[in-house]
Design a protein around this motif. Structure first.
Motif, PDB file in Angstrom:
ATOM      1  N   VAL A 189      26.881  51.499  34.289  1.00  0.00           N
ATOM      2  CA  VAL A 189      28.257  51.984  34.164  1.00  0.00           C
ATOM      3  C   VAL A 189      29.202  50.842  33.793  1.00  0.00           C
ATOM      4  O   VAL A 189      30.066  50.987  32.933  1.00  0.00           O
ATOM      5  N   PHE A 190      29.027  49.686  34.419  1.00  0.00           N
ATOM      6  CA  PHE A 190      29.983  48.597  34.255  1.00  0.00           C
ATOM      7  C   PHE A 190      29.479  47.465  33.376  1.00  0.00           C
ATOM      8  O   PHE A 190      30.276  46.698  32.837  1.00  0.00           O
ATOM      9  N   GLY A 191      28.173  47.323  33.226  1.00  0.00           N
ATOM     10  CA  GLY A 191      27.658  46.155  32.531  1.00  0.00           C
ATOM     11  C   GLY A 191      27.880  44.913  33.375  1.00  0.00           C
ATOM     12  O   GLY A 191      27.996  44.980  34.595  1.00  0.00           O
ATOM     13  N   GLN A 192      27.971  43.772  32.714  1.00  0.00           N
ATOM     14  CA  GLN A 192      28.121  42.510  33.430  1.00  0.00           C
ATOM     15  C   GLN A 192      29.589  42.214  33.750  1.00  0.00           C
ATOM     16  O   GLN A 192      30.493  42.869  33.257  1.00  0.00           O
ATOM     17  N   ASP A 193      29.780  41.206  34.622  1.00  0.00           N
ATOM     18  CA  ASP A 193      31.081  40.609  34.924  1.00  0.00           C
ATOM     19  C   ASP A 193      31.937  41.371  35.922  1.00  0.00           C
ATOM     20  O   ASP A 193      33.115  41.056  36.071  1.00  0.00           O
ATOM     21  N   ASP A 202      39.561  56.146  50.054  1.00  0.00           N
ATOM     22  CA  ASP A 202      38.665  56.800  49.101  1.00  0.00           C
ATOM     23  C   ASP A 202      38.750  56.210  47.701  1.00  0.00           C
ATOM     24  O   ASP A 202      38.283  56.817  46.728  1.00  0.00           O
ATOM     25  N   VAL A 203      39.342  55.047  47.572  1.00  0.00           N
ATOM     26  CA  VAL A 203      39.426  54.343  46.283  1.00  0.00           C
ATOM     27  C   VAL A 203      38.860  52.940  46.456  1.00  0.00           C
ATOM     28  O   VAL A 203      39.135  52.255  47.443  1.00  0.00           O
ATOM     29  N   LEU A 204      38.034  52.532  45.500  1.00  0.00           N
ATOM     30  CA  LEU A 204      37.510  51.175  45.461  1.00  0.00           C
ATOM     31  C   LEU A 204      38.029  50.519  44.190  1.00  0.00           C
ATOM     32  O   LEU A 204      37.760  50.987  43.079  1.00  0.00           O
ATOM     33  N   TRP A 205      38.796  49.448  44.333  1.00  0.00           N
ATOM     34  CA  TRP A 205      39.329  48.711  43.179  1.00  0.00           C
ATOM     35  C   TRP A 205      38.353  47.617  42.798  1.00  0.00           C
ATOM     36  O   TRP A 205      37.764  46.955  43.667  1.00  0.00           O
ATOM     37  N   GLY A 206      38.161  47.418  41.509  1.00  0.00           N
ATOM     38  CA  GLY A 206      37.244  46.395  41.029  1.00  0.00           C
ATOM     39  C   GLY A 206      37.847  45.586  39.902  1.00  0.00           C
ATOM     40  O   GLY A 206      38.380  46.152  38.946  1.00  0.00           O
ATOM     41  N   ALA A 207      37.784  44.257  40.015  1.00  0.00           N
ATOM     42  CA  ALA A 207      38.262  43.362  38.956  1.00  0.00           C
ATOM     43  C   ALA A 207      37.078  42.903  38.133  1.00  0.00           C
ATOM     44  O   ALA A 207      36.058  42.473  38.680  1.00  0.00           O
ATOM     45  N   GLN A 208      37.213  42.989  36.812  1.00  0.00           N
ATOM     46  CA  GLN A 208      36.143  42.564  35.909  1.00  0.00           C
ATOM     47  C   GLN A 208      36.626  41.370  35.096  1.00  0.00           C
ATOM     48  O   GLN A 208      37.759  41.336  34.613  1.00  0.00           O
ATOM     49  N   ASN A 209      35.742  40.360  34.944  1.00  0.00           N
ATOM     50  CA  ASN A 209      36.137  39.101  34.310  1.00  0.00           C
ATOM     51  C   ASN A 209      36.655  39.270  32.894  1.00  0.00           C
ATOM     52  O   ASN A 209      37.391  38.426  32.392  1.00  0.00           O
ATOM     53  N   SER A 210      36.262  40.323  32.236  1.00  0.00           N
ATOM     54  CA  SER A 210      36.679  40.549  30.852  1.00  0.00           C
ATOM     55  C   SER A 210      38.112  41.043  30.742  1.00  0.00           C
ATOM     56  O   SER A 210      38.523  41.532  29.699  1.00  0.00           O
ATOM     57  N   PRO A 247      43.738  37.988  31.009  1.00  0.00           N
ATOM     58  CA  PRO A 247      43.412  37.306  32.264  1.00  0.00           C
ATOM     59  C   PRO A 247      41.924  37.400  32.589  1.00  0.00           C
ATOM     60  O   PRO A 247      41.317  38.464  32.447  1.00  0.00           O
ATOM     61  N   ASP A 248      41.355  36.270  33.018  1.00  0.00           N
ATOM     62  CA  ASP A 248      39.974  36.268  33.504  1.00  0.00           C
ATOM     63  C   ASP A 248      40.035  36.739  34.956  1.00  0.00           C
ATOM     64  O   ASP A 248      40.040  35.947  35.897  1.00  0.00           O
ATOM     65  N   SER A 249      40.104  38.044  35.127  1.00  0.00           N
ATOM     66  CA  SER A 249      40.365  38.657  36.428  1.00  0.00           C
ATOM     67  C   SER A 249      39.130  38.578  37.315  1.00  0.00           C
ATOM     68  O   SER A 249      38.112  39.185  37.024  1.00  0.00           O
ATOM     69  N   GLU A 250      39.249  37.833  38.422  1.00  0.00           N
ATOM     70  CA  GLU A 250      38.112  37.552  39.292  1.00  0.00           C
ATOM     71  C   GLU A 250      38.212  38.249  40.647  1.00  0.00           C
ATOM     72  O   GLU A 250      37.195  38.530  41.270  1.00  0.00           O
ATOM     73  N   GLY A 251      39.416  38.467  41.140  1.00  0.00           N
ATOM     74  CA  GLY A 251      39.580  39.058  42.461  1.00  0.00           C
ATOM     75  C   GLY A 251      40.755  40.005  42.482  1.00  0.00           C
ATOM     76  O   GLY A 251      41.673  39.896  41.665  1.00  0.00           O
ATOM     77  N   GLY A 262      51.590  47.749  44.439  1.00  0.00           N
ATOM     78  CA  GLY A 262      51.020  46.938  43.374  1.00  0.00           C
ATOM     79  C   GLY A 262      49.678  46.344  43.743  1.00  0.00           C
ATOM     80  O   GLY A 262      49.366  46.151  44.923  1.00  0.00           O
ATOM     81  N   ALA A 263      48.887  46.074  42.719  1.00  0.00           N
ATOM     82  CA  ALA A 263      47.616  45.370  42.894  1.00  0.00           C
ATOM     83  C   ALA A 263      47.819  43.916  42.505  1.00  0.00           C
ATOM     84  O   ALA A 263      48.483  43.620  41.501  1.00  0.00           O
ATOM     85  N   PHE A 264      47.242  43.004  43.275  1.00  0.00           N
ATOM     86  CA  PHE A 264      47.380  41.574  43.029  1.00  0.00           C
ATOM     87  C   PHE A 264      46.023  41.033  42.601  1.00  0.00           C
ATOM     88  O   PHE A 264      45.033  41.174  43.321  1.00  0.00           O
ATOM     89  N   VAL A 265      45.995  40.440  41.413  1.00  0.00           N
ATOM     90  CA  VAL A 265      44.749  39.997  40.787  1.00  0.00           C
ATOM     91  C   VAL A 265      44.742  38.472  40.677  1.00  0.00           C
ATOM     92  O   VAL A 265      45.732  37.863  40.257  1.00  0.00           O
ATOM     93  N   ALA A 266      43.632  37.844  41.080  1.00  0.00           N
ATOM     94  CA  ALA A 266      43.445  36.403  40.916  1.00  0.00           C
ATOM     95  C   ALA A 266      42.746  36.145  39.587  1.00  0.00           C
ATOM     96  O   ALA A 266      41.720  36.760  39.285  1.00  0.00           O
ATOM     97  N   SER A 267      43.308  35.242  38.790  1.00  0.00           N
ATOM     98  CA  SER A 267      42.752  34.906  37.482  1.00  0.00           C
ATOM     99  C   SER A 267      42.627  33.395  37.365  1.00  0.00           C
ATOM    100  O   SER A 267      43.502  32.653  37.823  1.00  0.00           O
ATOM    101  N   GLU A 268      41.525  32.929  36.752  1.00  0.00           N
ATOM    102  CA  GLU A 268      41.319  31.482  36.640  1.00  0.00           C
ATOM    103  C   GLU A 268      41.674  30.926  35.268  1.00  0.00           C
ATOM    104  O   GLU A 268      41.757  29.707  35.100  1.00  0.00           O
ATOM    105  N   ARG A 269      41.890  31.787  34.266  1.00  0.00           N
ATOM    106  CA  ARG A 269      42.229  31.310  32.926  1.00  0.00           C
ATOM    107  C   ARG A 269      42.639  32.489  32.060  1.00  0.00           C
ATOM    108  O   ARG A 269      42.473  33.650  32.435  1.00  0.00           O
TER     109      ARG A 269
END
Length: 476
Positions: A189-193, A202-210, A247-251, A262-269
């Motif tokens: 469903v998601f592939g890599q990253d 009942d909601v799961l949030w997911g950050a993808q590096n892409s 954003p390289d969204s990691e968290g 709001g959702a708060f996303v950690a990005s490294e680059r």
């Protein structure tokens, strides 16, 4: 960079890509240099901050060849504080060398020890702490293990890796739940990253590096699938403020206001400039329509944090409420006094904690609504890297998680008598889960506790076997 590389290999490759050009420049200028792979064999192995034997930093060569460390630089958390290693200093294979740095700078109760190549820019290793050594911060086993409080000072010799002092045992124990782990998504469903996770009922949030954020909903009683409403079917593309970049969204994390805040996303680059660090926390309105989201705010923390490779930056993020911090007498590292939320004006009602992959350090920030920020904590995780952070309010503990680099180790931290977060337990991954490249971890709330257990979830960046999500349990 190819994100399909296993995390351990990716860390090494990232270090090489960062240090290679700088090392070449050093060779042209006559500065002592070392190949990146060789430099990676030198580790900060022990730190003493008590003053009893003066403030000292020990280096260890875990490699198989002698390494010339002439001109290399030791620093604390202040870039202006510098100790230059004398010319002609060599570390033999398996050798130890302690450096008394107290004439150049003191090592405080909440501080860092950092090692740089002679260029003063290329970070080789680093370790931070939130309380004085008691009496020694030691890497166990030497050169390769996690840093822990040791009962004896062993500068220039093998570390005394016995029971932890001051903060609970740091010897790993069995996973505190079932050792059985199952998949929690359909195939491919998601592939890599897929990286950071955060469960909100009942909601799961997911950050993808892409540069994507996913909103997942229940799929039966044990799994998750993409929400098909409001443009979420394939995840939403993330942009920096102004609508540019990737954003390289990691968290990802939420505050006490939930998704409406709001959702708060950690990005490294920025993926459009992937060779440059951009250590940021970004805020998104996840109620907006459309297939992309533009950040309403960015807190760019790059200048406030030690330099790391562009792919070794912010990985995990979580939010801890002010009510817990004040109730536990949390010590504000910026003032040296008890944390006072009123000092910071309008903010989220809590502190955001971010984890750095390259150093394993956790930092706490008050992110003001105005866009300013204040660092209020620097915490050593005791691990080689931090890929995920999760606050578990039911147990009032902070989870720090490492991927296959640390064999899937999990640590819990609580605020101790000194007002600082300290390790309370170290857990091995469940025996039923291979050493996956897990970059995300999330815990269900107390409402899902059944017969003394509740679900937890991991996200596998490599998508091993075509699955990115897995489900396990822990005791409530």
């Amino acid at each position: 960079m190819n994100r399909s590389i296993a995390r351990r290999g990716r860390r090494a490759l990232a270090r090489f890509l960062v240090t290679g050009p700088l090392l070449a420049a050093g060779a042209l200028s006559g500065v002592p240099v070392a190949h990146a792979a060789v430099a990676d064999d030198i580790r900060i192995n022990e730190v003493v901050t008590t003053g009893d034997v003066n403030d000292s930093i020990e280096l260890f060569n875990k490699g198989t060849a002698a390494i010339d460390v002439s001109g290399w630089i030791l620093r604390d958390d202040d870039n202006s504080h510098t100790y230059k290693i004398a010319s002609g200093t060599t570390l033999a294979a398996g050798g130890y060398r302690a450096f008394d740095v107290h004439d150049k700078f003191g090592l405080g109760s909440a501080d860092e020890a950092r090692l740089y190549l002679a260029d003063g820019k290329t970070l080789v290793d680093g370790f931070s702490w939130s309380q004085h050594s008691d009496p020694s911060w030691s890497r166990c086993p030497d050169g390769t293990g996690a840093v822990k409080q040791a009962a004896t000072v062993t500068l220039g010799a093998p570390n005394g890796c016995g029971t932890s002092g001051g903060g609970g045992s740091t010897d790993p124990v069995a996973w505190p739940g079932s050792n059985s782990v199952t998949t929690a998504d359909a195939s491919n469903v998601f592939g890599q990253d897929l990286s950071g996770l955060y469960q909100e009922g009942d909601v799961l949030w997911g950050a993808q590096n892409s540069g994507k954020l996913w909103r997942l909903v229940r799929d039966g009683s044990t799994g998750w699938k993409p929400d098909t409403s409001n443009g979420w079917s394939s995840g939403k593309t993330l942009r920096f403020t102004g609508g540019s970049g990737s954003p390289d969204s990691e968290g990802v994390t939420l505050t006490g206001s939930g998704a409406t805040g709001g959702a708060f996303v950690a990005s490294e680059r920025n993926g459009d400039a992937s060779g440059t660090s951009r250590l940021s926390v970004l805020k998104y309105d996840v109620t907006a329509s459309g297939s992309s989201l533009t950040a309403s705010k960015e807190w760019n923390l790059t200048s406030d944090l030690p330099a790391t490779g562009s792919n070794l930056g912010l990985e995990g993020i979580t939010w801890v409420p002010d009510t817990y911090l004040t109730g536990a007498a949390f010590k504000d590292a910026s003032t040296g006094a008890a944390y006072d939320p009123a000092r910071y004006g309008a903010h989220s009602g809590g502190v955001f904690f971010v984890g750095v992959e390259g150093t394993g350090t956790i930092y706490g920030y008050v992110l003001a609504d105005s866009g300013s920020y204040t660092r209020v904590a620097s915490i050593s995780s005791g691990m080689a890297g931090v890929m995920e952070l999760q606050w578990e309010p039911q147990a009032a503990r902070l989870w720090a998680v490492c991927d296959n680099t640390c064999d899937g180790q999990h640590r819990t931290l609580k605020i101790g008598a000194t007002g600082a977060f300290t390790t309370t337990a170290v857990y091995n991954r469940p025996t039923g889960m291979p050493n996956y490249n897990n970059e995300g971890f999330s815990l269900a709330g107390s409402s899902e506790c059944v017969a003394g257990s509740k679900p937890v979830y991991w996200s596998d960046d490599t998508n091993d076997g075509g699955h990115a999500l897995r489900r396990g349990t822990i005791t409530c």
